[in-house]
Design a protein around this motif. Structure first.
Motif, PDB file in Angstrom:
ATOM      1  N   ILE A 252      39.482  49.769  37.073  1.00 43.28           N
ATOM      2  CA  ILE A 252      40.396  48.806  37.031  1.00 43.28           C
ATOM      3  C   ILE A 252      41.197  49.053  38.207  1.00 43.28           C
ATOM      4  O   ILE A 252      41.681  47.979  38.999  1.00 43.28           O
ATOM      5  CB  ILE A 252      41.304  48.880  35.579  1.00 43.28           C
ATOM      6  N   SER A 255      39.052  47.653  41.085  1.00 46.34           N
ATOM      7  CA  SER A 255      39.114  46.131  40.704  1.00 46.34           C
ATOM      8  C   SER A 255      38.156  45.294  41.430  1.00 46.34           C
ATOM      9  O   SER A 255      38.538  44.109  41.957  1.00 46.34           O
ATOM     10  CB  SER A 255      40.432  45.544  40.753  1.00 46.34           C
ATOM     11  N   PRO A 335      41.128  41.439  34.749  1.00 47.16           N
ATOM     12  CA  PRO A 335      40.717  41.609  35.975  1.00 47.16           C
ATOM     13  C   PRO A 335      38.999  41.511  35.999  1.00 47.16           C
ATOM     14  O   PRO A 335      38.478  41.176  36.868  1.00 47.16           O
ATOM     15  CB  PRO A 335      41.139  42.972  36.268  1.00 47.16           C
TER      16      PRO A 335
END
Ligand SMILES: O=C(O)CCC(=O)C(=O)O
Ligand SMILES: [Fe+2]
Length: 491
Positions: A252, A255, A335
């Motif tokens: 994350i 991303s 995301p």
């Protein structure tokens, strides 16, 4: 008339008194993607809407005008009304604006249902929840204020507050612009009181059914939150290190599609699987749910179940986990959905319905074939020990094709693993097989995009993500090519 009908129907009538009634309809295709300006156009002299019967007070329309984007500002009064009404309706909690849709027919001998959370709101009249993630929710204004009305003429000297930092039932610009119509007694009260008063005014103008549902929602949730003592307070604010496994956090943080692909597998098109939750977080969540259910049992509080198909389970949003789940969706799920599900509004997810489902002895056994009332669904297994409970997927379909046959390459069965997440389109048809022994608890986050829903309501013919639309399009292209070849052969 339900809110949904209002969204799809255009109705302009003149009643006996000669007053024109303009009802809410979705903004036209050209306008639907437009948003309110962040800063008001203070040069603008607003129109008066007092001669019209509207869904919200006419002062709301007049004051909101200076936040309109230029393209709308120069359009007709009717278009402006439509646009503003639509903006306000879009901000209502999902349940109140979306259609209560059930579709039961058969597919591969299985009962097929469009599972929705909305029906629970209309089914259980006595105990209804509020389904939003607002910090300040609509409740009736306090007794002292409830008899007060908006001023007829605005107090133009007044400098309104900003409400942008709050999660509210209507756009923050509506609150700022409505302020100058507040009666003096309210104007000098706290920001919270002003929000309550203005929300209440706007809700009062909604058709009776929607308004009372929204208010009952609010009361229901408030009752739980004030009486239920959480077991693990730390669950209620999202602490990534405690919640997620390191590989997930790393992906994350980076991303990118590459970083996501490094932790995700896609065993069948549109079904994404990855390790997500720490075992200790799963345990805490299981204990919290158990504690909540114990409280429900002891107090004999009638709770609403997560959706139309589960008899057990609980809505996490109803007992205080709504803002934590909002953060989960915004910072950790969006995301990914932006990359993998942009075709169904993955980049614009803006509301959620978060709940747990429970299967096993004295619980639900299995879950019939259905599609979710979501754009994207996150389904994470929290545990415990169980046998069975596999998720079966059978291809993604639009509303028109929901009952069409499954193609062999769309068949996919997934076995749940505690801590592991599955991410799929809400319209990906699926169900859960029987949990034949033990106890299975899964956490679900139905993520929704109001922008996508709005756009979809104007584009009905073809859905890029629907397996059947895709085939139809391909066949059409084939036929066109054949025809072209034949013409060429004659030349
Ligand atoms: O039991 C499961 O894992 C599936 C639950 C589900 O599909 C749902 O609640 O929408
Ligand atoms: Fe589902």
């Amino acid at each position: 008339m339900s809110s949904d009908q209002r969204e799809s129907q255009q109705e302009t009538t003149v009643d006996g008194s000669g007053t024109t009634t303009m009802r809410a309809t979705a903004a036209t295709t050209t306008f639907s993607s437009q948003r309110l300006r962040i800063n008001p156009n203070n040069e603008h002299r607003p129109e008066s809407y007092e001669d019209l019967k509207l869904d919200f007070p006419s002062a709301v329309y007049s004051s909101l005008e200076k936040y309109l984007p230029q393209q709308i500002l120069v359009s007709s009064r009717e278009e402006k009304v439509k646009f503003m009404t639509d903006i306000m309706l879009r901000h209502l909690p999902h349940g109140e604006r979306s259609r209560v849709s059930t579709l039961t027919s058969s597919l591969e001998l299985l009962p097929f249902t469009v599972m929705s959370s909305d029906q629970r709101e209309s089914q259980q009249e006595t105990t209804v929840d509020g389904s939003g993630t607002t910090t300040m929710r609509a409740t009736a204004a306090t007794t002292t204020f409830s008899s007060q009305r908006l001023r007829i003429n605005p107090n133009n000297e007044h400098r309104p507050e900003s409400y942008e930092d709050l999660k509210l039932d209507f756009p923050s610009a509506v609150y700022s612009s409505l302020e100058k119509y507040l009666p003096q007694q309210i104007l000098v009260s706290s920001r919270e009181e002003k929000v309550k008063f203005m929300t209440d005014i706007m809700l009062r103008h909604l058709p009776h059914g929607e308004r009372s549902r929204a208010q009952r929602h609010s009361v229901y949730r408030q009752k739980i939150i004030t009486n239920y003592q959480p077991l693990h307070k730390e669950l209620y604010t999202l602490a990534p290190m405690q919640c997620f496994v390191p590989s997930f956090i790393k992906a994350i943080n980076e991303s990118s599609e590459k970083s996501f692909r490094s932790i995700i597998s896609e065993p069948s098109p549109g079904v994404f699987v990855f390790d997500m939750l720490q075992p200790s977080f799963c345990e805490m969540m299981l204990a919290e749910v158990e504690n909540f259910e114990k409280w429900v049992g002891e107090t004999k509080f009638r709770i609403m179940r997560p959706n139309t198909m589960n008899k057990y389970g609980a809505v996490l949003d109803d007992f205080g986990l709504d803002s934590m789940l909002d953060k989960l969706m915004e910072s950790f799920i969006r995301p990914m959905t932006k990359v993998f599900f942009s075709d169904v509004g993955g980049a614009t997810l803006d509301s959620h319905h978060g709940f747990v489902v429970e299967y096993g002895k004295d619980r639900d056994l299995d879950l019939g074939f259905h599609v979710d009332d979501s754009e994207v669904t996150l389904n994470v297994c929290l545990g415990n020990q169980f046998v069975g409970g596999e998720l079966f997927f059978r291809g993604t379909r639009c509303e028109r094709h929901v009952n069409t046959t499954t193609k062999p390459d769309e068949i996919y069965d997934y076995s749940h693993v505690p801590g592991q997440a599955v991410l799929h389109r809400g319209r990906h048809r699926h169900g859960a097989r029987a949990t034949t022994s033990g106890h299975r608890v899964n956490m679900l986050l139905w993520c929704r995009s109001s922008v996508f829903r709005e756009l979809k309501s104007h584009q009905k013919e073809f859905s890029s993500w629907c397996g059947e639309c895709f085939c139809e399009k391909k066949e059409e292209k084939g036929r066109a090519l054949d025809a072209l070849r034949q013409v060429k052969a004659f030349d």
